[in-house]
Write a protein that holds these residues in place. Sequence first.
Motif, short mmCIF file in Angstrom:
data_model
loop_
_atom_site.label_atom_id
_atom_site.label_comp_id
_atom_site.label_asym_id
_atom_site.label_seq_id
_atom_site.Cartn_x
_atom_site.Cartn_y
_atom_site.Cartn_z
N SER A 126 0.82 -1.20 0.00
CA SER A 126 0.00 0.00 0.00
C SER A 126 0.86 1.26 0.00
O SER A 126 1.87 1.33 0.70
N THR A 127 0.43 2.24 -0.77
CA THR A 127 1.07 3.56 -0.76
C THR A 127 0.04 4.66 -0.55
O THR A 127 0.27 5.81 -0.88
N ILE A 128 -1.10 4.29 0.03
CA ILE A 128 -2.15 5.26 0.31
C ILE A 128 -2.39 5.29 1.82
O ILE A 128 -1.97 4.38 2.53
N SER A 129 -3.05 6.32 2.30
CA SER A 129 -3.26 6.46 3.74
C SER A 129 -4.72 6.76 4.04
O SER A 129 -5.56 6.85 3.13
N GLY A 130 -5.01 6.93 5.32
CA GLY A 130 -6.34 7.34 5.73
C GLY A 130 -7.41 6.28 5.49
O GLY A 130 -7.16 5.08 5.48
N ALA A 131 -8.63 6.76 5.25
CA ALA A 131 -9.78 5.87 5.07
C ALA A 131 -9.61 4.96 3.87
O ALA A 131 -10.08 3.81 3.87
N SER A 132 -8.94 5.45 2.83
CA SER A 132 -8.74 4.63 1.63
C SER A 132 -7.91 3.39 1.95
O SER A 132 -8.20 2.29 1.47
N GLN A 133 -6.89 3.55 2.79
CA GLN A 133 -6.08 2.38 3.15
C GLN A 133 -6.87 1.40 4.00
O GLN A 133 -6.75 0.18 3.82
N LEU A 134 -7.71 1.89 4.90
CA LEU A 134 -8.54 0.99 5.70
C LEU A 134 -9.46 0.18 4.80
O LEU A 134 -9.64 -1.03 5.01
N SER A 135 -10.03 0.82 3.80
CA SER A 135 -10.90 0.10 2.85
C SER A 135 -10.10 -0.95 2.09
O SER A 135 -10.58 -2.07 1.84
N LEU A 136 -8.87 -0.60 1.72
CA LEU A 136 -8.01 -1.55 1.00
C LEU A 136 -7.67 -2.74 1.88
O LEU A 136 -7.68 -3.90 1.42
N ALA A 145 1.19 1.52 4.24
CA ALA A 145 1.94 2.70 3.79
C ALA A 145 2.64 3.34 4.97
O ALA A 145 2.20 4.35 5.51
N GLU A 146 3.71 2.73 5.39
CA GLU A 146 4.55 3.26 6.47
C GLU A 146 5.78 3.90 5.83
O GLU A 146 5.83 5.08 5.61
N PHE A 147 6.81 3.10 5.57
CA PHE A 147 8.00 3.56 4.84
C PHE A 147 8.57 4.84 5.43
O PHE A 147 8.78 5.84 4.75
N GLU A 148 8.87 4.77 6.73
CA GLU A 148 9.44 5.94 7.41
C GLU A 148 10.18 5.43 8.65
O GLU A 148 11.00 4.54 8.54
N GLY A 149 9.94 6.02 9.83
CA GLY A 149 10.61 5.59 11.04
C GLY A 149 9.88 4.45 11.73
O GLY A 149 8.92 3.88 11.21
N LEU A 150 10.35 4.12 12.94
CA LEU A 150 9.76 3.04 13.71
C LEU A 150 8.40 3.47 14.27
O LEU A 150 8.32 4.48 14.97
N PRO A 151 7.34 2.71 14.02
CA PRO A 151 6.04 3.06 14.58
C PRO A 151 6.05 3.15 16.10
O PRO A 151 5.31 3.94 16.69
N SER A 152 6.90 2.37 16.75
CA SER A 152 6.94 2.36 18.22
C SER A 152 7.43 3.68 18.80
O SER A 152 7.23 3.94 19.99
N LEU A 153 8.04 4.53 17.97
CA LEU A 153 8.56 5.81 18.45
C LEU A 153 7.58 6.96 18.23
O LEU A 153 7.86 8.09 18.64
N ARG A 154 6.44 6.67 17.61
CA ARG A 154 5.47 7.74 17.37
C ARG A 154 4.70 8.06 18.64
O ARG A 154 4.27 7.16 19.36
N PRO A 155 4.48 9.35 18.93
CA PRO A 155 3.68 9.71 20.10
C PRO A 155 2.19 9.51 19.83
O PRO A 155 1.77 9.31 18.68
N VAL A 156 1.42 9.55 20.89
CA VAL A 156 -0.04 9.47 20.79
C VAL A 156 -0.63 10.66 21.53
O VAL A 156 -0.40 10.81 22.74
#
Length: 277
Positions: A38-48, A63-74
């Motif tokens: 996947s290279t799309i985000s948001g609701a479109s990716q959930l549908s995919l 569609a991640e292709f960036e840093g570690l998800p574990s380092l993202r804040p919430v």
Amino acid sequence: MLQPKPNLSAKGWQVVVTDYSDEPDLVFNLAGVNVVISTISGASQLSLIDAAFKVGVTRFAPAEFEGLPSLRPVPDALDRGRSLALERLRQYQPRGMQYCVFVCGIFYERFAPGGMIASNIGRGSGISGEGDYIMNTRQMRARVPYEANGQPATICATSVQDVGRFVAAAIGMLQWPVELRMCGERMNVSDLVRVAEIFRGRPFTRVEHSFETLESSLRSVQQSQDMQGQLRIISLIATTEGRYDFTAPDLNSLVPFTPTPFQLWLRLAWAGQFTPS
């Protein structure tokens, strides 16, 4: 809705136009597909994701292709629905659809002529233009974020072409772990800017930022309701927090090629734009 891509069709790719809000259409177009990247985000990716599970896709790369998800804040101002996508994939994993987050750090293409958007990447991020992140090679300006220890922040970065090669190699793995890391080059941002300075043949105008100065700048652009300015500063804050830095790029040891160094990539990307000294 996905738009036609005549340039891809001309290269022999099979291009299917679909509507991500039309589940029957998505399910029909995914029939027989085993792996989705996947290279799309948001609701479109959930549908995919939902459609992929429904037709029996066995592997899904969000569609991640960036840093570690574990380092993202919430919460994360840069999220763009990625956390929801990972939550959905975790629900489907025990039911037969593997998923893998491909971690590559920053795309080299952020520093290309025209930025990432010139390659039709990151169009929905709001910070995909030339000079939106760290430095503007054309205008010879840079914003260098520093970590709390007083040292320039460190990032991992990889070219899009090499990311594609890494992911293609991973498709042949017998099992997908939930995360695979790749890195073209790991460097601090001061050294990254220095590579561009050497290429241009003169020093850039640098502005050095601590976490505190970035927080102050963020408050200023929030008052002016400059959304793009906010995203630019938030991405620099994320850099000072180490979100794009990691070690142990396991995919690098599993593939039979050496990724392109940043210095070589920059020279090729800007070839003909101007004459370096």
